[in-house]
Design an enzyme around this catalytic site. Structure first.
Site, mmCIF file in Angstrom:
data_model
loop_
_atom_site.group_PDB
_atom_site.id
_atom_site.type_symbol
_atom_site.label_atom_id
_atom_site.label_comp_id
_atom_site.label_asym_id
_atom_site.label_seq_id
_atom_site.Cartn_x
_atom_site.Cartn_y
_atom_site.Cartn_z
ATOM 1 N N LYS A 40 2.818 10.248 10.182
ATOM 2 C CA LYS A 40 2.582 9.712 8.829
ATOM 3 C C LYS A 40 1.350 10.416 8.265
ATOM 4 C CE LYS A 40 1.268 5.391 6.539
ATOM 5 N NZ LYS A 40 0.580 4.099 6.715
ATOM 6 N N GLU A 65 4.943 -1.666 8.328
ATOM 7 C CA GLU A 65 3.636 -1.630 8.995
ATOM 8 C C GLU A 65 2.777 -2.799 8.508
ATOM 9 O OE1 GLU A 65 1.962 2.352 8.702
ATOM 10 O OE2 GLU A 65 -0.041 1.504 8.596
ATOM 11 N N LYS A 73 -4.204 6.424 15.057
ATOM 12 C CA LYS A 73 -5.189 7.124 14.224
ATOM 13 C C LYS A 73 -6.369 7.429 15.140
ATOM 14 C CE LYS A 73 -4.354 4.734 9.796
ATOM 15 N NZ LYS A 73 -4.664 3.465 9.077
ATOM 16 N N ASP A 114 -1.030 -1.391 12.624
ATOM 17 C CA ASP A 114 -2.083 -0.419 12.277
ATOM 18 C C ASP A 114 -3.425 -1.148 12.322
ATOM 19 O OD1 ASP A 114 -3.828 1.398 11.121
ATOM 20 O OD2 ASP A 114 -2.990 1.255 9.119
ATOM 21 N N ASP A 154 4.227 0.333 4.255
ATOM 22 C CA ASP A 154 2.993 -0.191 4.857
ATOM 23 C C ASP A 154 2.526 -1.316 3.946
ATOM 24 O OD1 ASP A 154 0.613 -0.801 6.019
ATOM 25 O OD2 ASP A 154 -0.293 1.195 5.820
ATOM 26 N N ARG A 173 -5.438 9.575 7.699
ATOM 27 C CA ARG A 173 -6.117 8.527 6.933
ATOM 28 C C ARG A 173 -5.961 8.849 5.445
ATOM 29 N NH1 ARG A 173 -8.764 4.764 10.292
ATOM 30 N NH2 ARG A 173 -8.329 3.546 8.415
ATOM 31 N N SER A 174 -6.334 7.890 4.613
ATOM 32 C CA SER A 174 -6.225 8.159 3.167
ATOM 33 C C SER A 174 -7.262 9.185 2.722
ATOM 34 C CB SER A 174 -6.328 6.865 2.378
ATOM 35 O OG SER A 174 -7.427 6.090 2.812
ATOM 36 N N GLU A 230 -3.272 9.306 -1.740
ATOM 37 C CA GLU A 230 -2.582 10.162 -0.772
ATOM 38 C C GLU A 230 -1.545 11.042 -1.448
ATOM 39 O OE1 GLU A 230 -1.251 8.146 2.731
ATOM 40 O OE2 GLU A 230 -3.145 7.109 2.974
ATOM 41 N N GLN A 269 0.787 -1.245 0.000
ATOM 42 C CA GLN A 269 0.000 0.000 0.000
ATOM 43 C C GLN A 269 0.820 1.299 0.000
ATOM 44 O OE1 GLN A 269 -3.690 0.377 2.534
ATOM 45 N NE2 GLN A 269 -2.418 1.905 3.535
HETATM 46 C C1 2PG Z 1 -2.921 3.259 6.525
HETATM 47 C C2 2PG Z 1 -3.701 4.491 6.083
HETATM 48 C C3 2PG Z 1 -2.805 5.611 5.649
HETATM 49 P P1 2PG Z 1 -6.185 4.185 5.373
HETATM 50 O O1 2PG Z 1 -3.270 2.130 6.200
HETATM 51 O O2 2PG Z 1 -1.963 3.395 7.266
HETATM 52 O O3 2PG Z 1 -1.883 5.230 4.649
HETATM 53 O O4 2PG Z 1 -4.608 4.167 5.067
HETATM 54 O O5 2PG Z 1 -6.520 5.497 5.915
HETATM 55 O O6 2PG Z 1 -6.850 3.910 4.046
HETATM 56 O O7 2PG Z 1 -6.432 3.093 6.359
HETATM 57 MG MG MG Z 2 -1.682 1.137 7.485
#
Ligand code: 2PG
Ligand code: MG
Length: 434
Positions: free
Chosen positions: A389, A286, A338, A313, A243, A367-368, A206, A164
């Site tokens: 991040k 990650e 997050k 995560d 990640d 977040r994305s 992103e 990702q």
């Molecule tokens: C992640 C986030 C940020 P998402 O997985 O760490 O890159 O993505 O907000 O889509 O979960």
């Molecule tokens: Mg992640």
């Protein structure tokens, strides 16, 4: 004490063009605090629910139910409470929705409200948010070390590559400005290399380049070449972080790399990632295995936890109990924070503290799906000792957060820049000390 007078939700729009929840918290003396809920695309199954209306309108993503939670349920409960008492306000929100994933109120409703209270209390005290956070939680503020995406993949780039986030960190930098400068060079070097080879399709969710690669290794090779083209020796000032977001392509210990049409079990995935750790200067990784693969995470940590930061995560979803359980099982050595995974500021800070108390790293993360909200730049700074991040080096919902860190650094001083400190004990930290 300054009491909360009103709490009001508003529908605004995020970086993917989706509706999201903004909350205004107004105090009795007129002071305003405002925050916006972000939204993930690769979500952990145990994170707070991002409540959406469903149905056909706005592709099912409208947030009128979450806004009703704010206006009709949360607002009356918070009226008259002290905005400076974040713990009591968050406890009041929690008491309105005892469901484990906040599915009644919606995590988007609770997180925007909780953060707006934090903003209101900071404004009321006449302090920047980072200073308020540091005072409230007894932390020494420091400018965080960024993790910045160079190309996107997985759920953020139509699954064009399986992995990702391909990111860099510049722990060898002496200031946040220096990180920005180095990242600019690497980001555009990567774009030039990709364009030159017909490997560039645009930008991902992103803001990292949307790649056309034949393998995940081609992505790593290109990143390495970009670091070199930028005049850096990989593994010195600049390191790679990934990640894997393995839950997105794995289930029950079986993983499927669509790009290479390969299926593998947990130990084959760990072998493959171990090979990458040997071949490339990767300092952090990650979600190397899926959220439902604790045996894999323990094994990965046993093999590589002494030299690389292993960040949970989707695996830990900013949950303090899961962090403590992982610590007891020697799985992971760092956590992604997050705020919308937890649903309130207090729960996120508890998770941050649980991580740091055990010597873990803690990476505050966007977040994305993001907005102009800069709360996380302040949280990462105020809590101190952390990393941040945010996504890539383009698009204003990302740059607004990096730019806020530059302003904070001007106030706080670049001598507080975290640099390599949180990577101590990792592969990069040991390299530095050697
Ligand atoms: C992640 C986030 C940020 P998402 O997985 O760490 O890159 O993505 O907000 O889509 O979960
Ligand atoms: Mg992640």
């Amino acid at each position: 004490m300054t009491a909360i007078k009103s709490v009001k939700g508003r529908r605004v729009w995020d970086s993917r063009g989706n509706p999201t929840v903004e909350v205004d918290v107004r105090l009795e003396n007129g002071v305003l605090g405002r925050a916006i809920a972000p939204a993930g695309a690769s979500r952990g199954t145990r994170e707070a629910i991002d409540l959406r209306d469903g149905g056909n309108a706005l592709r099912g993503k409208d947030v009128t139910t979450a806004l009703k939670s704010v206006d009709d349920v949360i607002a009356p409960a918070l009226a008259g409470m002290d905005a400076a008492d974040q713990a009591a306000a968050d406890a009041a929100i929690l008491s309105l929705d005892p469901s484990p994933l906040k599915e009644t109120l919606g995590g988007n409703a609770t997180v925007a409200t909780s953060l707006a209270i934090l903003h209101a209390a900071a404004a009321d005290a006449g302090r920047p948010l980072w200073r308020h956070v540091a005072d409230l939680y007894g932390c020494t503020p420091s400018v965080p070390l960024p993790e910045i995406q160079i190309f996107g993949g997985g759920a953020h780039a139509g699954r064009r590559v399986d992995i990702q986030d391909f990111m860099i960190m510049v722990p060898g930098a002496g200031s946040f400005d220096e990180v920005m400068e180095v990242t600019n060079e690497v980001y555009f070097a990567a774009g030039d290399i990709m364009a030159g080879k017909g490997r560039l399709a645009g930008v991902a969710d992103e803001g990292g380049w949307w790649p056309i690669f034949d393998s995940n290794e081609e992505a790593l090779e290109t990143l390495l070449a970009a670091i070199e083209k930028a005049g850096e020796k990989p593994g010195e000032r600049v390191v790679i972080s990934l990640d894997i977001a393995a839950s997105e392509f794995g289930k029950d210990g079986r993983y499927r790399l669509a790009l290479e049409d390969r299926e593998m079990d947990s130990s084959a995935l760990i072998d493959m990632l171990g090979g990458w750790l040997k071949a490339y200067p990767i300092a952090a990784i990650e979600d190397p295995v899926g959220e439902d693969d604790p045996d894999g995470m323990r094994e990965f940590t046993r093999l590589f936890g002494d030299r690389v930061q292993i960040i949970g995560d989707d695996y830990l979803v900013t949950n303090a109990a899961l962090v403590r359980e992982a610590q007891a099982q020697a799985a992971c050595n760092a956590v992604l924070i997050k705020v919308n995974q937890a649903g309130t500021v207090s729960e996120s800070v508890e998770t941050f503290r649980a991580a740091r108390a055990a010597g873990w790293g803690a990476v505050v993360s966007a977040r994305s799906g993001e907005t102009e909200d800069v709360s996380i730049s302040h949280l990462a700074t105020g809590l101190g000792g952390g990393q941040l991040k945010v996504g890539s080096f383009t698009r204003s919902e990302r740059m607004v957060k990096w730019n806020e860190c530059l302003r904070i650094q001007d106030e706080l001083g670049s001598d507080t820049f975290v640099g390599g400190a949180p990577l101590d004990g990792t592969w990069w930290g040991k390299q530095q000390r050697a």
